[in-house]
Scaffold this motif. Structure first.
Motif, mmCIF file in Angstrom:
data_model
loop_
_atom_site.group_PDB
_atom_site.id
_atom_site.type_symbol
_atom_site.label_atom_id
_atom_site.label_comp_id
_atom_site.label_asym_id
_atom_site.label_seq_id
_atom_site.Cartn_x
_atom_site.Cartn_y
_atom_site.Cartn_z
ATOM 1 N N ASP A 11 -7.235 -2.259 3.427
ATOM 2 C CA ASP A 11 -8.399 -2.997 3.929
ATOM 3 C C ASP A 11 -8.053 -4.483 4.087
ATOM 4 O O ASP A 11 -8.444 -5.120 5.077
ATOM 5 C CB ASP A 11 -9.580 -2.831 2.973
ATOM 6 C CG ASP A 11 -10.138 -1.409 2.952
ATOM 7 O OD1 ASP A 11 -9.842 -0.637 3.889
ATOM 8 O OD2 ASP A 11 -10.862 -1.082 1.982
ATOM 9 N N GLN A 12 -7.344 -5.027 3.110
ATOM 10 C CA GLN A 12 -6.923 -6.434 3.197
ATOM 11 C C GLN A 12 -5.965 -6.635 4.356
ATOM 12 O O GLN A 12 -6.014 -7.658 5.053
ATOM 13 C CB GLN A 12 -6.260 -6.846 1.878
ATOM 14 C CG GLN A 12 -7.207 -6.905 0.697
ATOM 15 C CD GLN A 12 -6.470 -7.113 -0.621
ATOM 16 O OE1 GLN A 12 -5.342 -6.640 -0.804
ATOM 17 N NE2 GLN A 12 -7.107 -7.809 -1.552
ATOM 18 N N CYS A 13 -5.097 -5.662 4.564
ATOM 19 C CA CYS A 13 -4.142 -5.716 5.669
ATOM 20 C C CYS A 13 -4.875 -5.786 7.001
ATOM 21 O O CYS A 13 -4.571 -6.629 7.856
ATOM 22 C CB CYS A 13 -3.244 -4.480 5.603
ATOM 23 S SG CYS A 13 -2.253 -4.189 7.076
ATOM 24 N N ARG B 100 -1.977 5.818 -6.619
ATOM 25 C CA ARG B 100 -3.006 4.841 -6.977
ATOM 26 C C ARG B 100 -3.827 4.579 -5.711
ATOM 27 O O ARG B 100 -3.715 3.543 -5.054
ATOM 28 C CB ARG B 100 -2.358 3.584 -7.558
ATOM 29 C CG ARG B 100 -1.740 3.862 -8.928
ATOM 30 C CD ARG B 100 -0.728 2.853 -9.400
ATOM 31 N NE ARG B 100 -1.212 1.498 -9.493
ATOM 32 C CZ ARG B 100 -0.500 0.479 -10.015
ATOM 33 N NH1 ARG B 100 0.715 0.726 -10.529
ATOM 34 N NH2 ARG B 100 -0.975 -0.740 -10.039
ATOM 35 N N GLN C 171 -5.864 1.801 -0.868
ATOM 36 C CA GLN C 171 -6.876 1.611 0.175
ATOM 37 C C GLN C 171 -7.344 0.157 0.232
ATOM 38 O O GLN C 171 -7.572 -0.392 1.322
ATOM 39 C CB GLN C 171 -8.077 2.529 -0.078
ATOM 40 C CG GLN C 171 -9.126 2.477 1.031
ATOM 41 C CD GLN C 171 -8.554 2.880 2.368
ATOM 42 O OE1 GLN C 171 -8.038 3.982 2.536
ATOM 43 N NE2 GLN C 171 -8.617 1.969 3.348
ATOM 44 N N LYS C 172 -7.488 -0.478 -0.934
ATOM 45 C CA LYS C 172 -7.869 -1.893 -0.957
ATOM 46 C C LYS C 172 -6.818 -2.733 -0.243
ATOM 47 O O LYS C 172 -7.160 -3.640 0.543
ATOM 48 C CB LYS C 172 -8.031 -2.369 -2.402
ATOM 49 C CG LYS C 172 -8.445 -3.836 -2.505
ATOM 50 C CD LYS C 172 -8.617 -4.264 -3.955
ATOM 51 C CE LYS C 172 -8.989 -5.742 -4.045
ATOM 52 N NZ LYS C 172 -9.162 -6.184 -5.473
ATOM 53 N N ALA C 173 -5.542 -2.457 -0.490
ATOM 54 C CA ALA C 173 -4.475 -3.202 0.180
ATOM 55 C C ALA C 173 -4.518 -2.964 1.688
ATOM 56 O O ALA C 173 -4.291 -3.886 2.478
ATOM 57 C CB ALA C 173 -3.117 -2.801 -0.379
ATOM 58 N N ALA D 98 0.829 -1.208 0.000
ATOM 59 C CA ALA D 98 0.000 0.000 0.000
ATOM 60 C C ALA D 98 0.862 1.256 0.000
ATOM 61 O O ALA D 98 0.529 2.252 -0.658
ATOM 62 C CB ALA D 98 -0.934 -0.004 1.205
ATOM 63 N N ASP E 133 -7.083 4.194 -4.791
ATOM 64 C CA ASP E 133 -8.082 3.137 -4.599
ATOM 65 C C ASP E 133 -7.398 1.793 -4.353
ATOM 66 O O ASP E 133 -7.833 1.020 -3.482
ATOM 67 C CB ASP E 133 -8.996 3.045 -5.819
ATOM 68 C CG ASP E 133 -9.927 4.247 -5.934
ATOM 69 O OD1 ASP E 133 -10.055 4.995 -4.940
ATOM 70 O OD2 ASP E 133 -10.508 4.438 -7.017
ATOM 71 N N GLU E 134 -6.343 1.508 -5.114
ATOM 72 C CA GLU E 134 -5.623 0.246 -4.927
ATOM 73 C C GLU E 134 -4.913 0.218 -3.583
ATOM 74 O O GLU E 134 -4.861 -0.827 -2.913
ATOM 75 C CB GLU E 134 -4.613 0.053 -6.050
ATOM 76 C CG GLU E 134 -5.222 -0.167 -7.413
ATOM 77 C CD GLU E 134 -4.164 -0.186 -8.498
ATOM 78 O OE1 GLU E 134 -3.552 -1.248 -8.709
ATOM 79 O OE2 GLU E 134 -3.936 0.875 -9.117
#
Length: 218
Positions: A177-179, A168, A173-175, A160, A170-171
């Motif tokens: 969230d996965q974290c 980037r 933030q997705k990482a 992230a 959005d990507e």
């Protein structure tokens, strides 16, 4: 004999640095004392010096740690793990070495492609590239670390960082969230983490988070 002495030192140091038990100053001191005895017994053992360097770094004795790694490498120029530790720690301490250290890590990893700690050093190369502003290269190495340990909260977080450096968002933030899903509370614990002693380089590592207001950074 020397192998038993080295093994005892590493058992204590591994328990302190990598084990699941609560870190204890007493355990570290036992590891330090065992490593010191191993070096005294077999000063020509690269692994004894490597163990001593590990004890020094966890005691905050960074210069002494580097000297022990230099001894280990002098005794065995093919001791990959000592080279990896040396160039990572050297770059953390000295901003002048920069991407030279990253190149040395890359060469050492090429000689030992199954190195168990390779994700950690993949990230080290990513970190050095972040500091140098080579953000796409940083992301490539962060992805390599995550490919070895895809459920690791630590490597999701560090990926992230690289995505944020590229804006980037959005990507990134997705990482993140996965974290957090992989290890609840991890993001809050990282707010105090700084890889470097100097704020200039830390700002380069976290610049994307700060710029984009991610993970509680502003």
């Amino acid at each position: 004999d020397v192998y038993k002495r080295q093994g005892l030192a590493w058992a204590y140091l591994k328990q302190y640095g990598f084990g699941t038990r609560e870190k204890s100053a007493a355990v570290l001191e036992k590891g330090y004392d065992a490593a010191r005895r191993a070096v005294a017994y077999a000063g020509n053992s690269p692994f004894a010096h490597y163990s001593m360097s590990t004890a020094h770094v966890w005691r905050g004795e960074k210069e002494l740690s580097l000297k022990e790694l230099e001894h280990a490498i002098d005794l065995n120029p093919f001791f990959t793990r000592a080279k990896l530790a040396y160039y990572n720690r050297h770059e953390l301490m000295d901003p002048r070495i920069g991407l030279e250290a990253a190149e040395e890590l890359r060469k050492a990893l090429a000689l030992s492609p199954r190195e168990p700690d390779r994700p950690f050093y993949f990230w080290a190369i990513a970190r050095m590239n972040l500091v140098a502003g080579e953000n796409m290269e940083a992301l490539d190495w962060a992805d390599r670390a995550l490919s070895v340990q895809p459920q690791s909260a630590m490597y999701l977080f560090r990926r992230a960082l690289c995505l944020a450096a590229l804006d980037r968002v959005d990507e990134a933030q997705k990482a993140l969230d996965q974290c957090e899903a992989a290890s609840p509370g991890f993001l809050a614990r990282q707010l105090d983490w700084r890889p470097y002693d100097d704020e200039e380089r830390n700002k380069k590592v976290f610049g994307g988070f700060i710029r984009n207001g991610l993970a509680g950074w502003s």
